[in-house]
Design an enzyme around this catalytic site. Structure first.
Site, PDB file in Angstrom:
ATOM      1  N   GLY A 148      49.866  14.177  16.445  1.00 37.98           N
ATOM      2  CA  GLY A 148      50.881  15.215  16.571  1.00 37.98           C
ATOM      3  C   GLY A 148      52.162  14.784  15.870  1.00 37.98           C
ATOM      4  O   GLY A 148      52.362  13.605  15.557  1.00 37.98           O
ATOM      5  N   CYS A 149      53.040  15.746  15.647  1.00 40.18           N
ATOM      6  CA  CYS A 149      54.255  15.463  14.873  1.00 40.18           C
ATOM      7  C   CYS A 149      55.230  14.564  15.639  1.00 40.18           C
ATOM      8  O   CYS A 149      55.671  13.533  15.116  1.00 40.18           O
ATOM      9  CB  CYS A 149      54.918  16.761  14.429  1.00 40.18           C
ATOM     10  SG  CYS A 149      55.081  17.997  15.735  1.00 40.18           S
ATOM     11  N   TYR A 150      55.550  14.915  16.887  1.00 36.30           N
ATOM     12  CA  TYR A 150      56.454  14.041  17.660  1.00 36.30           C
ATOM     13  C   TYR A 150      55.831  12.654  17.856  1.00 36.30           C
ATOM     14  O   TYR A 150      56.521  11.645  17.678  1.00 36.30           O
ATOM     15  CB  TYR A 150      56.751  14.655  19.027  1.00 36.30           C
ATOM     16  CG  TYR A 150      57.732  15.796  19.051  1.00 36.30           C
ATOM     17  CD1 TYR A 150      59.047  15.627  18.616  1.00 36.30           C
ATOM     18  CD2 TYR A 150      57.379  17.040  19.559  1.00 36.30           C
ATOM     19  CE1 TYR A 150      59.970  16.669  18.673  1.00 36.30           C
ATOM     20  CE2 TYR A 150      58.293  18.084  19.634  1.00 36.30           C
ATOM     21  CZ  TYR A 150      59.583  17.903  19.187  1.00 36.30           C
ATOM     22  OH  TYR A 150      60.486  18.927  19.260  1.00 36.30           O
TER      23      TYR A 150
END
Ligand SMILES: NC(=O)c1ccc[n+]([C@@H]2O[C@H](COP(=O)([O-])OP(=O)(O)OC[C@H]3O[C@@H](n4cnc5c(N)ncnc54)[C@H](OP(=O)(O)O)[C@@H]3O)[C@@H](O)[C@H]2O)c1
Length: 345
Positions: A148-150
């Site tokens: 995921g991005c975070y």
């Protein structure tokens, strides 16, 4: 040339995959799928891509798209990716999934995503695709769970410190900010201009679904369960994530040791740059690029390590990282197709 297909090619990460793959010297795009735009030319739907793959007709035939490629990118909402993943794997294709469907153990997925893991039988095969940590495993994988991005920003910032036991693992606080493209192209109230512009607010406090992903990977690095405080914020910008992180230093750990650990950890990693002391990353410096810029300091007053990581959520946080993983799987140079620098200002 290696043939690739993108399932879900017209969402934000899908279209970014197309942009990056058109620059890849060893890739031929076999098929681009879309349900909403099936039958239309890519150049008509996305004129900025017209010069490269403009005449490619979007298809809703996922089976044919899978059959025509050796590698399949899945850029779809979570819960939807498992079916095409199973189809592709059964046909002997290699899969890079951008959704959360293969990132977590089944019971953790069920607890945080309010639905059963969509393909538990495939979880054993999935390799978590953070190339800086698991490059050799990614290279041999048939199914890659793209992070995921975070989690990408938080893990790249924290991994050296946690692996080298520099910090008290019970003390980690991640304060993260994301641009609006992080929630995809599907219309949503919070993404409306009038709602998002000129404001800043936290969301998903103590409940965001990226929390267990960060914790699972930090636990793996620490060799013991890690729990973090993670608070994301929505920022009125299109792209970019900035994660500012605080962690208490273990007794006796000083600036020199921290700096040495980080420089060694990332010395041969092409996409992570540890900035010189006193320089702090800016999301504008990574806009459109696959780089993660990392700033750090030891706050002697509080005895905390302070870290800041900037990435472009659509590139290093999604599609660029997916291409990086594809390169490792296919035996290409890790940076093939990803050499572009950030667009500034
Ligand atoms: N945005 C980010 O910064 C980011 C970062 C990391 C990971 N991710 C993850 O990447 C995935 C895609 O995100 P996104 O931001 O690109 O979302 P998006 O902009 O909403 O796009 C989703 C795409 O999936 C297609 N789609 C929807 N249901 C489908 C189905 N049942 N079968 C096939 N295609 C379907 C949609 O197009 P059609 O309706 O035309 O088929 C669209 O192309 C998500 O799982 C997301 O969590 C996103």
């Amino acid at each position: 040339m290696v043939r690739v297909s993108i399932i879900g090619a017209t969402g934000y990460t899908g279209v970014e995959l197309v942009r990056l793959l058109t620059r890849h010297p060893q890739v031929e795009v076999a098929a681009l799928t879309s349900q909403s735009y099936a039958g239309r030319r890519l150049g008509e739907v996305y004129p900025h891509l017209a010069a490269a793959l403009g005449e490619t007709v979007l298809t809703d035939d996922v089976e044919a798209a899978v059959a025509g490629a050796g590698y399949v990118f899945l850029a779809m909402p979570h819960g939807q990716a498992a079916e095409p993943a199973a189809l592709a794997l059964a046909a002997g294709k290699r899969v890079i999934d951008l959704s959360a469907d293969f990132r977590l153990p089944g019971e953790t997925y069920a607890a945080w995503y309010a639905q059963a893991a969509p393909a538990p039988a495939l979880l054993d095969q999935a390799v978590y695709g953070l190339a800086e940590l698991y490059g050799p495993e990614v290279a041999g994988a048939r199914l890659v769970a793209n992070p995921g991005c975070y989690p990408t920003s938080a893990l790249l910032a924290l991994a050296p410190a946690v692996r080298a036991s520099l910090v008290d693992i019970g003390s980690i606080i991640i304060d993260a900010k994301s641009g609006v493209s992080g929630s995809g192209r599907q219309p949503a109230l919070g993404s409306l201009f009038c709602e998002a512009d000129e404001g800043l607010h936290p969301y998903g406090v103590a409940t965001h679904r990226h929390t267990p992903e960060i914790e699972a990977q930090l636990s793996r690095l620490a060799g013991t369960p890690v729990v973090v405080s993670f608070t994301p914020h929505l920022v009125p910008m299109t792209r970019g994530i900035l994660s500012t992180i605080y962690a208490g230093l273990r007794g006796g750990v000083g600036e020199e040791e921290v700096s040495r650990v980080y420089m060694e950890f990332y010395q041969d990693k092409p996409f992570v740059r540890v900035l010189p002391p006193g320089t702090w990353p800016h999301t504008k410096w990574v806009y459109g690029s696959n780089y993660c810029l990392l700033g750090l300091t030891v706050d002697r007053r509080t005895n905390r390590l302070v870290l800041a990581a900037a990435i472009d959520n659509l590139v290093k946080g999604a599609s660029g990282q997916a291409v990086q993983n594809f390169n490792l799987m296919a035996g290409f140079p890790e940076a093939a197709g990803l050499e572009g620098l950030g667009i500034f200002p």
